[in-house]
Design an enzyme around this catalytic site. Structure first.
Site, PDB file in Angstrom:
ATOM      1  N   LYS A  74      25.702   7.177 105.847  1.00  0.00           N
ATOM      2  CA  LYS A  74      25.124   7.073 104.510  1.00  0.00           C
ATOM      3  C   LYS A  74      24.476   5.703 104.279  1.00  0.00           C
ATOM      4  O   LYS A  74      24.741   4.733 104.991  1.00  0.00           O
ATOM      5  CB  LYS A  74      26.175   7.406 103.462  1.00  0.00           C
ATOM      6  CG  LYS A  74      26.516   8.898 103.501  1.00  0.00           C
ATOM      7  CD  LYS A  74      27.380   9.376 102.373  1.00  0.00           C
ATOM      8  CE  LYS A  74      27.497  10.914 102.439  1.00  0.00           C
ATOM      9  NZ  LYS A  74      28.421  11.455 101.437  1.00  0.00           N
ATOM     10  N   ARG A 119      34.242  13.903 107.837  1.00  0.00           N
ATOM     11  CA  ARG A 119      33.037  14.685 108.145  1.00  0.00           C
ATOM     12  C   ARG A 119      32.026  13.725 108.753  1.00  0.00           C
ATOM     13  O   ARG A 119      31.544  12.808 108.084  1.00  0.00           O
ATOM     14  CB  ARG A 119      32.496  15.316 106.860  1.00  0.00           C
ATOM     15  CG  ARG A 119      31.260  16.180 107.033  1.00  0.00           C
ATOM     16  CD  ARG A 119      30.799  16.700 105.673  1.00  0.00           C
ATOM     17  NE  ARG A 119      29.645  17.591 105.784  1.00  0.00           N
ATOM     18  CZ  ARG A 119      28.376  17.187 105.833  1.00  0.00           C
ATOM     19  NH1 ARG A 119      28.099  15.894 105.785  1.00  0.00           N
ATOM     20  NH2 ARG A 119      27.395  18.076 105.933  1.00  0.00           N
TER      21      ARG A 119
END
Length: 271
Positions: free
Chosen positions: A204, A244
């Site tokens: 991210k 994840r």
């Protein structure tokens, strides 16, 4: 949980696995690298992303889920639409991973509850097109815990089984970099919610800013796996249920180190 994005506009891989055959091959590689679960999604949730039609999302997701499930994979479907979740489960998916926690589609929760499926509910304040305008908190850790607890209570009241509910603090969703770091620092606090926890920090933007001077370009998503692996270590040390990630192999090896260290940790003496 290994990520298989079947989208043309994913922030992390730029559509590299968009075609079904490529996505299936990638899913098999993810399993070979040590993933316990494969998370298949057909809608990009990067900030600003537009939603595909239901028909397009079905076209992207269902063949990939069917092929991976046929190979024995435990598949979760990453979707906010009940119609897509139903089709994916019929194709072999075992888990519904809904980043909206069932808020985006009023049909989702009743159907999941009736089907008795495992359900991952993320902290969510709105769709990708506008979510960053909602990144306002008094105390991000307290606010996220409170809002997730409220959502948890609503899901349980709607019939989601307590032993099949997983919660996700939603890093990057209606959150600034500072909010993400605060949540990472407070991972043990999230256990107070009373459910297994999933963390999705992989590649991210806030990880791409590390070590970069103001105005300097961000580190590209595919070059953020070292930072991602560090977040997996933080999650493992905090006792989370699952991470994840896009690069499974590095996280598997890092978590093995954490587990080995924990096995050799001295037992606490008497108080």
């Amino acid at each position: 949980m290994g990520v298989v994005n079947v989208t043309p506009d994913s922030f992390s891989d730029g559509g590299e696995w968009f075609e079904p055959d490529a996505a299936v091959r990638h899913g098999l590689d993810v399993l070979a690298a040590g993933a316990d679960l494969v998370d298949v999604g057909g809608e990009s949730t990067r900030p600003g992303a537009e939603r595909p039609s239901v028909e397009e999302e079905l076209r992207r997701v269902v063949p990939v889920v069917r092929a991976l499930a046929a190979e024995g994979a435990v598949v979760s479907v990453d979707t906010m639409r009940a119609e897509v979740a139903r089709a994916a489960v019929e194709a072999g998916a075992a888990i519904v991973n809904d980043v909206s926690g069932g808020l985006a589609d009023e049909s989702m929760v009743p159907w999941v509850a009736h089907a008795g499926l495992a359900f991952v509910a993320m902290h969510w304040r709105g769709h990708s097109t506008s979510m960053q305008s909602r990144a306002v908190y008094d105390d991000v850790v307290a606010d996220v815990c409170r809002e997730l607890a409220e959502r948890r209570d609503a899901l349980l009241a709607a019939g989601i089984r307590q032993d099949l509910l997983v919660l996700d603090p939603g890093l990057g969703f209606a959150k600034t970099a500072e909010h993400n770091w605060a949540l990472l620092a407070a991972l043990p606090v999230l256990h107070g919610l009373g459910h297994p926890l999933l963390l999705g920090a992989s590649r991210k933007t806030f990880l791409g800013r590390l070590g970069r001077h103001p105005g300097e370009p961000l580190r590209p998503p595919a070059e953020r796996d070292v930072e991602t692996t560090a977040t997996s270590v933080l999650a493992a040390m905090a006792g989370l249920w699952c991470v994840r990630v896009h690069d499974v192999a590095s996280t598997v090896r890092a978590i093995a180190v954490v587990e080995a260290a924990m096995e050799h940790a001295p037992e606490e003496g008497p108080a």
